[in-house]
Design an enzyme around this catalytic site. Structure first.
Site, PDB file in Angstrom:
ATOM      1  N   ASN A 105      17.203 -87.763  76.654  1.00 14.00           N
ATOM      2  CA  ASN A 105      16.375 -86.930  77.523  1.00 14.00           C
ATOM      3  C   ASN A 105      16.662 -87.291  78.978  1.00 14.00           C
ATOM      4  O   ASN A 105      16.327 -88.380  79.434  1.00 14.00           O
ATOM      5  CB  ASN A 105      14.899 -87.154  77.187  1.00 14.00           C
ATOM      6  N   CYS A 135      10.505 -82.659  83.628  1.00 12.62           N
ATOM      7  CA  CYS A 135      11.478 -82.076  82.696  1.00 12.62           C
ATOM      8  C   CYS A 135      11.590 -80.559  82.818  1.00 12.62           C
ATOM      9  O   CYS A 135      12.577 -79.970  82.379  1.00 12.62           O
ATOM     10  CB  CYS A 135      11.127 -82.466  81.259  1.00 12.62           C
ATOM     11  N   HIS A 169      14.854 -77.639  76.394  1.00  8.43           N
ATOM     12  CA  HIS A 169      14.865 -78.994  76.949  1.00  8.43           C
ATOM     13  C   HIS A 169      15.251 -79.987  75.867  1.00  8.43           C
ATOM     14  O   HIS A 169      14.681 -79.997  74.778  1.00  8.43           O
ATOM     15  CB  HIS A 169      13.481 -79.320  77.514  1.00  8.43           C
TER      16      HIS A 169
END
Length: 319
Positions: free
Chosen positions: A276, A113, A246
């Site tokens: 996500n 990520c 994020h």
């Protein structure tokens, strides 16, 4: 002094949209449960014949078009991904071939990520060093292929997609990528991982996560990294126009904002739209901010992400 500036932004989401209600038909969950805990309302899933490189190419085309840069002027392609088409060759070389960027060299970066921040830092330094003038930086993932679709603690969280930016050499003193800071703590690698691997057992495996502990580290480390980059550049929160974190969990974003006293209206939120997407998260959020009219020229922006490893990073950019 050479400095890299974002000249173009592009994003791509697959056609197949899966709502929380649709997920609730296959796993014990509900729209209310997911939204309350994550802020996620839907996610996009790649078609069976759609590869990470396919999505990366679509996002890259839009970024190039937005920048006005010709594909033959691209010197470097960096793809941040943890779900490449194959173990090898790199996704980036496949993207290079599909885009016909014949003058570029290409490679992947894997920081999950945090990958897009890592890729930005690498491309920025190539430009600053004078080795390249134009770089394509792409985050692309098909997270749906490493999910256990019976595990509601993970399968509701992720989606597929890609985002890209074009970085180009720019000599203006106060424009472009001003500062990046990267971090990692390998002692925490067992908090978030896949159950498989090429050398480990020869299969891709599925995501395994200690969600509570990851959540705590995310708040702590994202907050500290933002403070560090502000202090390093003698800036205050008031001077920053946008914070692009994020897009993993709305509660993480809200708690970081609360801890640092960042006005909520300065936080870019797109997780409700695409869940996500790992390395694609930051460029997707940037693209959303630009397309919705939020992001404007000369805006000062902080990008920050955390991922498995544990890795994390922060980037200060003047648009």
């Amino acid at each position: 002094m050479r400095r890299s500036r974002i000249l173009g932004i592009g994003s791509y989401l697959p056609k197949s949209l899966v709502t929380n209600d649709e997920l609730a038909c296959t796993v014990e969950t509900s729209d209310e449960w997911i939204v309350k805990r994550t802020g996620i309302r839907q996610r996009y899933i790649a078609a069976d014949d759609q590869m990470t490189s396919d999505m990366a190419v679509e996002a890259a085309k839009l970024a190039l078009n937005d920048s006005g840069i010709n594909k033959q002027d691209v010197d470097l392609i960096v793809v941040a991904t943890t779900t490449p088409d194959r173990t090898f060759p790199s996704c980036a070389t496949i993207v290079q071939s599909k885009l016909e960027c014949k003058n570029a060299f290409a490679f992947d970066i894997q920081a999950v990520c945090s990958g897009f921040i890592y890729a930005m830092a690498i491309a920025d330094n190539f430009i600053k060093s004078g080795q390249v003038n134009v770089s394509l930086v792409i985050g692309a993932e098909v997270m749906s292929r490493i999910l256990d679709w019976k595990d509601r603690s993970t399968c509701v969280l992720f989606g597929d997609g890609a985002g890209a930016v074009v970085l180009s050499n720019n000599s203006a003193r106060n424009t472009g990528v001003i500062s990046t800071i990267l971090y990692s703590d390998g002692t925490l690698h067992n908090l978030l991982y896949t159950s498989g691997g090429t050398a480990y057992n020869g299969v891709a495996g599925t995501i395994c996560m200690n969600g509570t502990v990851v959540f705590e580290h995310a708040i702590e480390k994202l907050s500290a990294s933002i403070v560090e980059i502000l202090n390093k550049n003698n800036l205050s929160i008031d001077e920053v126009n946008w914070f692009v974190l994020h897009q993993a969990n709305i509660r993480i974003i809200e708690l970081v904002a609360r801890r640092l006293k960042i006005p909520s209206e300065k936080m870019v939120i797109s997780i409700n739209q695409h869940a996500n997407t790992s390395a694609a998260s930051i460029p997707l959020a940037l693209s959303y901010a630009k397309n919705s009219g939020k992001l404007k020229q000369d805006d000062l922006v902080i990008l920050a992400a955390i991922g498995a490893g544990i890795t994390w990073g922060v980037c200060l950019v003047r648009m």
